[in-house]
Design an enzyme around this catalytic site. Structure first.
Site, PDB file in Angstrom:
ATOM      1  N   ASN A  41       0.865  -1.182   0.000  1.00  0.00           N
ATOM      2  CA  ASN A  41       0.000   0.000   0.000  1.00  0.00           C
ATOM      3  C   ASN A  41       0.906   1.239   0.000  1.00  0.00           C
ATOM      4  OD1 ASN A  41      -1.791   2.061   0.473  1.00  0.00           O
ATOM      5  ND2 ASN A  41      -2.382   1.384   2.528  1.00  0.00           N
ATOM      6  N   LYS A  56       0.108   4.260  -0.268  1.00  0.00           N
ATOM      7  CA  LYS A  56      -0.551   5.448   0.298  1.00  0.00           C
ATOM      8  C   LYS A  56      -0.318   6.649  -0.640  1.00  0.00           C
ATOM      9  CE  LYS A  56      -0.126   3.261   4.742  1.00  0.00           C
ATOM     10  NZ  LYS A  56       0.013   3.354   6.186  1.00  0.00           N
ATOM     11  N   HIS A  93      -9.285   1.018   5.075  1.00  0.00           N
ATOM     12  CA  HIS A  93      -8.003   1.247   5.752  1.00  0.00           C
ATOM     13  C   HIS A  93      -8.236   2.197   6.929  1.00  0.00           C
ATOM     14  CE1 HIS A  93      -3.943   2.556   6.582  1.00  0.00           C
ATOM     15  NE2 HIS A  93      -3.549   1.447   5.977  1.00  0.00           N
ATOM     16  N   GLU A 120      -6.720   4.672   7.898  1.00  0.00           N
ATOM     17  CA  GLU A 120      -6.576   6.103   7.562  1.00  0.00           C
ATOM     18  C   GLU A 120      -7.838   6.636   6.896  1.00  0.00           C
ATOM     19  OE1 GLU A 120      -2.894   5.499   5.495  1.00  0.00           O
ATOM     20  OE2 GLU A 120      -1.945   4.997   7.408  1.00  0.00           O
ATOM     21  N   GLU A 161      -4.895  -4.846  10.746  1.00  0.00           N
ATOM     22  CA  GLU A 161      -3.873  -3.812  10.905  1.00  0.00           C
ATOM     23  C   GLU A 161      -4.113  -3.066  12.220  1.00  0.00           C
ATOM     24  OE1 GLU A 161      -2.097  -2.633   6.818  1.00  0.00           O
ATOM     25  OE2 GLU A 161      -3.786  -1.328   7.215  1.00  0.00           O
ATOM     26  N   GLY A 174       2.919   2.542  10.677  1.00  0.00           N
ATOM     27  CA  GLY A 174       3.850   3.657  10.484  1.00  0.00           C
ATOM     28  C   GLY A 174       4.587   4.070  11.747  1.00  0.00           C
ATOM     29  N   SER A 227       3.876  -1.856  10.309  1.00  0.00           N
ATOM     30  CA  SER A 227       5.338  -1.909  10.477  1.00  0.00           C
ATOM     31  C   SER A 227       5.919  -3.285  10.155  1.00  0.00           C
ATOM     32  CB  SER A 227       5.741  -1.470  11.885  1.00  0.00           C
ATOM     33  OG  SER A 227       5.344  -0.130  12.110  1.00  0.00           O
ATOM     34  N   GLY A 232       3.078  -1.063   4.198  1.00  0.00           N
ATOM     35  CA  GLY A 232       3.092   0.366   3.885  1.00  0.00           C
ATOM     36  C   GLY A 232       4.499   0.802   3.512  1.00  0.00           C
TER      37      GLY A 232
END
Ligand code: 13P
Length: 251
Positions: free
Chosen positions: A9, A11, A96, A98, A168, A174, A214, A235
């Site tokens: 991903n 992003k 997701h 986010e 996740e 992150g 991560s 990510g």
């Protein structure tokens, strides 16, 4: 059958030129690899068609990061499942954290997005996961259960067979704080049990459940060795071809 998947991903990263460079590098470096997993690249929407052109000549598949819950019409700025399908997108990330956090996407809206993706014969990668406060309060299983029930359990057994789930934990995204292999396994086993209760043991055994947060070239082997972890949604580490490929080789 349960498929192992490593999905990247990206992003909101990379210019068109940088994206084409990375996709080209992936295509070249994947050429002589014999992987036991499917590799999925999810660049920003603007680069999907370019990624699909490269994917035609390579072993990777292409995924989108988001889709509209609407079929088509006056929704300025949105991208429909039909549009994704028309540039040969195979997968679409839905829900997701986010998107949930910054765009207020709730489980019911996400259920509609899942429907749109399935309508066009693409595979939703449905994300779930708790925030740190929820884990600290020991309600992380309840949160994930609700996300899965409300986002996915309206589907028929046949439709559900085309779903990929990504766990996740938001606190691991992150942050460099990875869930331990035991924490990942515990949640993945819990999710599989939920699926078994709703759709039966065979559907549960066949369901691909990815870990994200991560995950990198160093910790992937241990995470992917867990019985119920079928790969990763990556990510940061998917933005470098060598790291991403090393993760795909971690089974
Ligand atoms: P990181 O691998 O950068 O933690 O991101 C995980 C993620 O959100 C993938 O969707």
């Amino acid at each position: 059958m349960r498929t192992k998947i490593v999905a990247g991903n990206w992003k909101m990263n990379k210019s068109f030129q940088e994206a084409e460079e990375l996709i080209g590098e992936l295509a070249t470096k994947l050429e002589d690899k014999e992987l036991i997993c499917e590799v999925v690249v999810c660049p920003p929407a603007l680069y999907l068609e370019m990624a699909s052109d490269y994917a035609d000549e390579s072993i990777f598949c292409v995924g989108a990061q988001n889709v509209s819950e609407h079929e088509h019409g006056a929704y300025t700025g949105e991208i429909s499942a039909e549009m994704l399908d028309s540039v040969d997108v195979d997968f679409c990330i839905v829900g997701h954290s986010e998107r949930r956090k910054y765009f207020d996407e709730d489980n019911y809206l996400l259920a509609n997005k899942v429907n749109r993706v399935l309508d066009h014969d693409m595979i939703p990668i449905y994300c779930c996961g708790e925030v740190i406060e929820e884990r600290e309060k020991n309600i992380h299983f309840d949160i994930v259960e609700q996300q899965i029930k409300e986002g996915l359990f309206h589907l028929s057994e046949d439709e559900f067979s085309n779903i990929v789930i990504a766990y996740e934990p938001v606190w691991a995204i992150g942050t460099g704080l990875t869930a331990t292999p035991e924490q990942a396994q515990e949640m993945h086993a819990f999710i599989r049990k939920l699926v078994a209760k709703k759709y039966g043991e065979t559907a549960a055994a066949d369901c691909t459940i990815l870990y994200g947060g991560s995950c990198n070239a160093q910790n992937a082997v241990e995470l992917f060795a867990q019985k119920d972890v079928d790969g990763g949604l990556i990510g940061g580490a998917s933005l470098k071809a060598d790291d991403f490929i090393k993760i795909a080789e971690s089974f």
